[in-house]
Design an enzyme around this catalytic site. Structure first.
Site: not given
Length: 656
Positions: A160, A202, A239, A268, A270
């Site tokens: 990030e 990432n 996400h 990650e 979801d």
């Protein structure tokens, strides 16, 4: 991961219609559709992973699901900066080691998350700046990556680092203020500490290719690749919620990163929601990954909805009680539909040279005695950057000790072969011990993701009829070499290049994984081959000679259809499809009838491992398949695991 989803300034359009599936895949009788996420992903050479929390490893429902369904593990928080270095130069790996030990005990691979991040820094690091912070960050990267060296498949090295301001700028963090090269410095430190792990950048909200943040990360990766900064992969956190929906062009983003020569991992995942709407969104994301060969795996960020960092969004594949949700079923179905019988794109390889570049044929570049943590990554990088593919003759003990490097060899487009388990003088062994050396190596390479080798090179080139018989019993063709580079004997880079300059069509050169002089020779070897109209090829398991990467000896004309038996006239046309080192696709188009019955006869040791667009039955021996219409039209297809025999199957057609 990020603790919260930051709203975008402009909402994306809702997800478009689902990516078109490639059709239902009917597996051969012995290969039913996989029933777990890991097994279904493995069919197309991918992984399906999960983020775990050490504090929940005593929860039986939690660990049962994790062990059954997933084959890659990420520590949710246990390997982050505040957990691993709570006080400067005082490292605490206890929680991270619990995750790593659970993964190892249960046969899972491990992703490392994360080495450098503006968030979740320990207090002492938050209060630092300038050169002191830069040095502390690099020391942290080095110490943690070294501690887990040999255990990690891929590290999220930097997390990030770009802002959400819509301008593609770097995030204004304490790490950024140490200098714009801080990300590059972190990657170089990570490579030095662990040469066997894939190194990833990432981030979240880099899912839409048109967004400035995505474009900025693409530009960084492009720059890193052009300058040799060691970056192997990009992690898309994925996400998704109502303010950050699955973009309709998500697959384009994956393709754009892959085109830069890096793997893409959904790290990650979801998705907010429930029921069929959530299920469709999961299917869209999974299909987008499956459509790009270098999208190598997917990780969901938690097991059950109640385990999620945003549990109120019910974003995962299992409900609070551990029951499978509709999203689980759609994900499993998508993975099974893109199993080995219908891959959407071939495995990642170097770009093949134009056919006229290989006018004088193919040679086999071979490297023995790997994989080695100190040299294999550099070797692979040198080969890939020079557009070369090679055969890696691995010892079983090195493959077992460095499974991540075996996977890296395959990801780099190399072929993996057998070089015995312990590198003994094989002719001093009994036949039983010979067989043990070979079979243990087959198992070690296969378990590490290197496939099942079909080529064996005996250590020291020593062979006889007994050894060749033991190899043949395991489906291995014994090969030695035509040209010896003498790198093992202290040859200089110039001498290695000179040896390679003598190669002619079909010949193999002996080199080794573990010499800097050999790696340094690669650019000159590549240039020399190109000047002489030669290309790097694969070793044929049939002839033991170097051939074109697609197998070289494939038929150049379709097999003829035998005259139809009584019952009506129909004809077939065979078309070859995609080809891999261990299998190939074929399709059959039937003309003249719609009530056709096509018989497909294989040559030993071939076997069909998947079919589509036909109803099929088999004879008792499993080498003759009978195909009939299943409502999908008059063209059907199948995947043949060739076992070294590249011949097309023979066909006959009749009407029912």
């Amino acid at each position: 991961m990020t603790r919260r989803i930051r709203p975008r300034s402009l909402l994306l359009t809702t997800a478009a219609a689902l990516l078109a599936g490639a059709g239902a895949v009917a597996l051969a009788p012995a290969a039913d559709a996989a029933s777990t996420l890991a097994a279904s992903a493995q069919q197309s050479g991918r992984y399906f992973g999960v983020a775990l929390s050490a504090g929940k490893l005593n929860d039986a429902t939690y660990t049962t699901i994790a062990n059954r369904e997933f084959d890659m593990v990420t520590a949710e928080n246990e390997m982050k900066l505040d957990a691993t270095e709570p006080n400067q130069n005082q490292f605490n790996y206890s929680s991270g080691d619990r995750i790593a030990q659970w993964a190892t005990t249960n046969g899972k691979r491990l992703r490392g998350h994360t080495l450098a991040w503006h968030s979740q820094q320990p207090g002492w690091m938050q209060n630092m700046s300038g050169i002191a912070l830069r040095n502390a960050m690099l020391n942290h990267v080095t110490q943690v990556a070294t501690h887990y060296r040999g255990k990690i498949y891929a590290w999220d090295v930097v997390n990030e680092a770009f802002s959400d301001n819509g301008d593609g700028a770097r995030r204004d963090s304490n790490l950024q203020r140490t200098g714009n090269d801080w990300i590059e410095a972190a990657f170089r430190a990570a490579r030095t500490a662990d040469s066997g792990a894939k190194l990833c950048y990432n981030d979240y909200n880099i899912d839409n290719p048109s967004h400035a943040k995505t474009q900025a990360v693409l530009a960084m990766v492009r720059d890193f690749k052009s300058r040799g900064v060691p970056i192997d992969c990009v992690g898309l956190q994925a996400h998704f919620n109502s303010g950050n929906p699955v973009p309709s062009n998500f697959q384009t983003t994956i393709s754009n990163f892959a085109a830069l020569g890096v793997d893409v991992q959904i790290t990650e995942l979801d998705i907010q929601g429930s029921g069929s709407d959530q299920a469709n969104k999961y299917r869209t994301v999974v299909n987008a990954c499956l459509a790009v060969a270098r999208c190598t795996g997917i990780t969901v960020w938690g097991v059950r909805d109640s385990d999620s960092w945003r549990s109120g969004d019910t974003p995962l594949l299992f409900d609070n009680s551990g029951n499978k949700k509709a999203a689980y079923t759609s994900t499993l179905d998508a993975l099974n539909a893109a199993g080995p019988g219908n891959p959407t794109t071939p495995p990642p390889t170097t770009t093949p040279p134009p056919s006229n570049a290989c006018a004088n044929g193919y040679v086999g570049l071979t490297y023995d005695d790997g994989p080695n943590p100190s040299t294999t990554t550099q070797l692979l990088n040198a080969l890939r950057s020079n557009g070369l593919r090679a055969t890696m003759f691995n010892t079983g003990q090195n493959a077992a000790a460095n499974p991540g490097l075996v996977a890296a060899q395959v990801s780099a487009g190399m072929w993996v072969a057998n070089h015995s388990y312990t590198h003994p003088h094989m002719l001093t062994l009994s036949q039983a011990d010979m067989s043990s050396e070979l079979s243990r190596t087959q198992t070690a390479i296969r378990n590490a993701g290197g496939g099942t080798p079909t080529i064996f090179r005996p250590p020291y080139g020593e062979t006889n009829a007994t050894l060749q018989s033991a190899a043949s019993a395991l489906g291995l063709r014994t090969v030695t070499w035509d040209v010896d580079s003498q790198d093992w004997n202290g040859a200089s880079t110039a001498q290695i290049v000179q040896a390679a300059s003598t190669l002619t069509n079909g010949q193999l050169i002996l080199m080794h994984d573990n010499y800097a002089t050999t790696i340094a020779a690669i650019p000159q070897i590549a240039a020399g081959l190109a000047q002489r109209g030669l290309c790097a090829g694969m070793i044929s398991a049939t002839t033991g000679r170097a051939v074109a990467p697609d197998g070289g000896s494939n038929p150049t004309t379709p097999p003829t259809t035998t005259p139809p038996p009584t019952g009506g006239a129909c004809t077939t046309t065979y078309a070859e499809g995609q080809k891999w080192s261990d299998r190939f696709n074929g399709s059959v188009t039937v003309n003249g009838a719609s009530n056709w019955v096509v018989t497909v006869t294989l040559s030993s040791p071939q076997k069909v491992i998947a079919t589509w667009n036909a109803a099929v039955t088999w004879n008792s021996a499993g080498n003759v398949m009978t195909a009939r219409p299943n409502g999908s039209g008059n063209t059907f297809g199948f995947t043949v695991q060739h076992g070294g025999n590249w011949n097309w199957p023979s066909l006959s057609c009749r009407t029912s």
